[in-house]
Design a protein around this motif. Structure first.
Motif, mmCIF file in Angstrom:
data_model
loop_
_atom_site.group_PDB
_atom_site.id
_atom_site.type_symbol
_atom_site.label_atom_id
_atom_site.label_comp_id
_atom_site.label_asym_id
_atom_site.label_seq_id
_atom_site.Cartn_x
_atom_site.Cartn_y
_atom_site.Cartn_z
ATOM 1 N N GLN A 60 3.782 -0.121 -3.922
ATOM 2 C CA GLN A 60 3.664 0.401 -5.221
ATOM 3 C C GLN A 60 4.951 -0.068 -6.071
ATOM 4 O O GLN A 60 6.044 -0.080 -5.515
ATOM 5 N N PRO A 61 4.749 -0.104 -7.496
ATOM 6 C CA PRO A 61 6.016 -0.615 -8.307
ATOM 7 C C PRO A 61 7.099 0.482 -8.346
ATOM 8 O O PRO A 61 6.889 1.772 -8.439
ATOM 9 N N LEU A 77 3.797 -5.551 -10.307
ATOM 10 C CA LEU A 77 3.415 -6.279 -9.193
ATOM 11 C C LEU A 77 2.413 -7.471 -9.488
ATOM 12 O O LEU A 77 1.446 -7.413 -10.099
ATOM 13 N N ALA A 240 9.440 -3.013 -5.637
ATOM 14 C CA ALA A 240 8.482 -2.359 -5.183
ATOM 15 C C ALA A 240 8.955 -1.470 -4.174
ATOM 16 O O ALA A 240 9.787 -1.628 -3.239
#
Length: 842
Positions: A60-61, A77, A240
């Motif tokens: 996940q960013p 991403l 991330a």
């Protein structure tokens, strides 16, 4: 003593029935709430856990922190990162996830699902393990979409149909390529899910070449933790973060439990109110039972029973009554929990399948609450009975409360009431949330004080009804005397009704006042004829504003764009508007300067200006979303409100710095003003899109009114439990009072009062007591509604107290109706007493 207590319970089954019912209702509410919330929470948790079956590690960013004049942004991403993750040792398969709002219209053009639960996303490849297809094929290109099976069933769609949908405003009309099943919690809750191929989803959701999340499935023999460690080695730091599928499922379960806890707490509060009201009935019942058995208890003392044994015998009775009521309440609560779940389905809310959850904690809580409440309420009457000397009890010298005890009670009540009023009044001088805790404390103190003072208040208030009661002759006179004969009993009976009406009245006053204030705010702040926005408040496409501005008859438009910024090291939200039109579309009070928005000139609301020390003519340096800085000048300062506030910047100045240009709403003015024809014209120009709302000021006000009405009706329904318990209290008190006064009623019948007169006497007594409780409840409710409004008024300048006289009259009528209905059975029983048997009774 134990056997004696059990015999007393069996000897007074009928008289204890109402107490059992009161406790049972309260326990049923508590256990029903626990069963319902546990069942729903368990079903959603299991359903959401299935959704993570295909995810071993999620990438996940990360979001950058705001620092200095830099605005925090979410990292991207990219496809390159996805390809890098897919080559990590231990990675089995990798997929990119894209999500966003997508509204689907049914065949009648109405929105399927409900607002925030209308979601869209991407279907990965030709076979996505997350979404097994039941018919059709994976979507390809911008003209195809796949929809979930529940939406297809509700809207009547099948493969090959054309479906109308919207992502950010403009209507799309793709073909249904496939129908799939899903464990998505939003769909389970009644929402909808539309899937496009990945390239189309990225374009529609403004994520071209990017993903919201990258999901990695571990190869056989690789654990989630090992895969996560391997991914952490190749993912650039600060771009991330990685989370295991198990952690995602646990976090989701925790989130669901947290969301359900609010509902559980709210329902338990109302269950607590019902139980609190029930304590008055229990205390009343045991007080009267103990009073009727005074000579019996005195005889027990005379033959050697200690005070503790007498008190214990009363508590044993309470334990038996509480245990029976708790078990019955638990069984009823299980039925209520199951019924509430079914009711959600009938109201259109879809709940995932799952068993009814009856946890050991629910059983223990139900039994503990029922038994403890009953024993605590019975303790004082039992202790009071044990303190009476045997000789005094045998001669009934104890029957009347001493002057000293009444003075002590009234003094304590006055102190509590005065302290409560003082704390509430002090809380009204505080701002918003700061005053909530003191006001809650003051409300509790005042209610306790009024309850303690109720015997004293009963005499003058009931005496005020004397002129009306005289109309009913002897029956009316006797009813008034009976009402004040035992002030404590009258107080306990009336207080049960008082609590419910206090809450109902207070909430009604608050709701009406808030509604009026928001109406006033909308009419005073907005000059625009219409406000256009998405149904769930997600951003609109800029194409919507362009379409509206180009229509014949539209004279002025202003799209509202929001953007984060940094000013003087703090975060501030900028509101982009059409500088040329905004003054014509709003009606804001200008505190100083001029209302000029354009170029480097901005206007600022008074709160923001005060926090930065700005005045008209002040200069400020803003750091935009893209990192660029600009010097702006405060042209004017306006009085902001809950609908319009912030720093207004011209869109021509703001838009070049935005990553994604999107509008929160569009305000517009037309040459013909508001009319059904104009509204239809605007809606038609936007493709009759169910996801887009075209509202005038009246529509905005009606939407808010619907929210308040729905909330208020829910609260009325929940508080109805407390009113029902109060009704049982009135019935119980009257029934036991009739039994206690059997000899007196027999004498009245003997000297000529007919059966109708006896019935009328009991009914009028019940009516007077109920109206007494109603007057106290409405009075307290108005006071609390006013006080709470003062807190709201500190944050809402347009707040205005509105007293709903029609509703309050209805509540008083309700109190009177309660009194009349509650007296039906006791009055009938009193009129049917055999006068000779009654005269001989002791």
């Amino acid at each position: 003593m134990f056997r004696t207590a059990l015999r007393n319970v069996l000897a007074h089954k009928a008289r204890l029935l109402m107490t059992v019912l009161a406790v049972m209702l309260g326990v049923a509410f508590v256990s029903g709430t626990l069963v319902f919330t546990n069942t729903i929470s368990d079903a959603y948790q299991k359903s959401s856990a299935k959704g993570f079956d295909q995810v071993d590690v999620a990438i996940q960013p990360k979001a950058q922190d705001d620092k200095g004049d830099k605005v925090g942004k979410e990292q991207k991403l990219t496809q390159a990162l996805l390809e890098k993750a897919s080559k990590v040792p231990g990675a089995g398969s990798t997929m990119g996830v894209v999500t966003g709002f997508t509204a689907i219209a049914d065949k009648d053009g109405k929105l399927v699902g409900s607002g925030f639960q209308s979601q869209g996303g991407n279907y990965w490849g030709t076979k996505d393990a997350r979404y097994p297809l039941t018919s059709g094929h994976a979507p390809k290109g911008k003209n195809e979409v796949a929809i979930d099976s529940e939406t297809a069933r509700r809207a009547g769609y099948k493969v090959g149909d054309t479906v109308r949908l919207s992502v950010d405003g403009p209507v799309l009309a793709p073909t249904v390529a496939g129908v799939f099943t899903t464990d998505d919690g939003n769909v389970a809750a009644g929402g909808s899910l539309a899937l496009f191929d990945t390239a189309t989803a990225q374009q529609l959701f403004h994520r071209v070449g990017e993903y919201d999340e990258i999901d990695v499935k571990a190869a056989s023999g690789t654990s989630q933790t090992a895969l996560r460690a391997a991914l952490d080695q190749v993912i650039p730091k600060g771009v991330a973060s990685t989370t295991t599928g198990k952690q995602l499922a646990d976090d989701q379960a925790s989130s669901i439990a947290s969301a359900m806890s609010g509902m559980k707490t709210g329902l338990l509060v109302f269950a607590g109110i019902a139980l609190f009201v029930g304590t008055f009935i229990i205390a009343n019942t045991f007080t009267m039972l103990v009073a009727q058995r005074t000579k019996e208890l005195a005889l027990l003392r005379a033959v050697g029973a200690s005070r503790r044994q007498v008190t214990r015998s009363v508590l044993v009775e309470a334990f038996v009554v509480g245990a029976v009521a708790a078990v019955a309440g638990l069984l009823a609560g299980i039925g209520i929990g199951a019924g509430m779940r079914s009711l959600m389905g009938s109201l259109g809310a879809t709940v995932p399948d799952g068993p009814l959850v009856i946890s050991p904690g629910t059983i223990a809580t139900a039994l503990l609450v029922g038994i403890l409440i009953t024993m605590l309420a019975a303790w004082l009457p039992g202790r009071r009975a044990a303190k009476i000397p045997p000789v005094a009890a045998m001669s009934s010298v104890h029957a009347q409360a001493t002057t000293k005890s009444l003075v002590v009670r009234n003094t304590i009540g006055a102190l509590f009431a005065a302290a409560g009023v003082a704390v509430v009044l002090y809380a009204t001088t505080m701002n918003g949330s700061d005053g909530q805790a003191p006001m809650g404390l003051g409300a509790v103190l005042l209610i306790i004080g009024v309850f303690v003072l109720t015997p004293l208040l009963s005499r003058p208030l009931i005496a005020a009804a004397a002129p009306v009661l005289r109309v009913f002759g002897v029956s009316g006179k006797l009813a008034r005397q009976n009402s004040v004969r035992n002030p404590r009993r009258t107080a306990a009976t009336a207080s049960a009704l008082m609590i419910g009406l206090t809450l109902i009245t207070g909430m009604t006053v608050m709701a009406g006042s808030l509604q009026k204030s928001i109406d006033k705010m909308a009419s005073s702040a907005i000059k625009a004829d219409y406000v256009v926005s998405m149904a769930n408040r997600v951003p609109l496409s800029p194409e919507v504003a362009k379409t509206l501005a180009g229509l014949d008859g539209v004279t002025d438009t202003s799209p509202l764009r929001t953007s984060p910024s940094r000013i003087d090291g703090t975060s501030e939200m900028l509101a982009g508007v059409n500088g040329e039109s905004i003054a014509k579309l709003t009606d804001l009070t200008l505190d100083e300067g001029a209302f000029k928005v354009g170029g480097t000139q901005v206007v600022v609301d008074d709160d923001t200006a005060k926090s930065h020390g700005w005045k008209a003519g002040s200069d400020l340096t803003v750091s935009y979303e893209d990192g660029k800085k600009q010097r702006l000048t405060v042209a004017g300062i306006y009085h902001g409100n809950m609908m319009i506030n912030g720093i207004m910047v011209d869109n021509a100045t703001l838009s070049p710095h935005l990553t994604d240009v999107a509008d929160m709403q569009v305000m517009l003015k037309t040459a013909d003003g508001t009319s059904d024809a104009t509204k239809n014209k605007l809606e038609k120009a936007l493709g009759n899109n169910p996801a887009v709302q075209v509202q005038d000021k009246k529509d905005i006000s009606n939407n808010i009114a619907q929210m308040f009405t729905l909330l208020l009706n829910m609260l009325y329904g929940l508080l109805a439990m407390a009113v029902i318990v109060a009704v049982l209290g009135v019935i119980n008190t009257l029934a036991m009072s009739v039994f206690e006064r059997s000899q007196e009623i027999g004498m009245l019948r003997a000297i000529g009062l007919d059966r109708k007169g006896i019935k009328r006497m009991v009914r009028l007594e019940s009516l007077v007591i109920s109206l007494f409780g109603g007057v106290l409840g409405i009075g307290l409710g108005v006071f609390f509604g006013w006080a709470a409004g003062e807190l709201v008024g500190s944050k809402m300048s347009t707040y205005e107290l509105v007293l709903p006289w029609d509703r309050m009259a209805l509540f008083l009528l309700l109190a009177g109706t309660v009194g009349v209905l509650a007296a039906l059975w006791p009055a009938r029983r009193a009129s049917r007493l055999n006068m000779l048997s009654a005269i001989k009774s002791e």
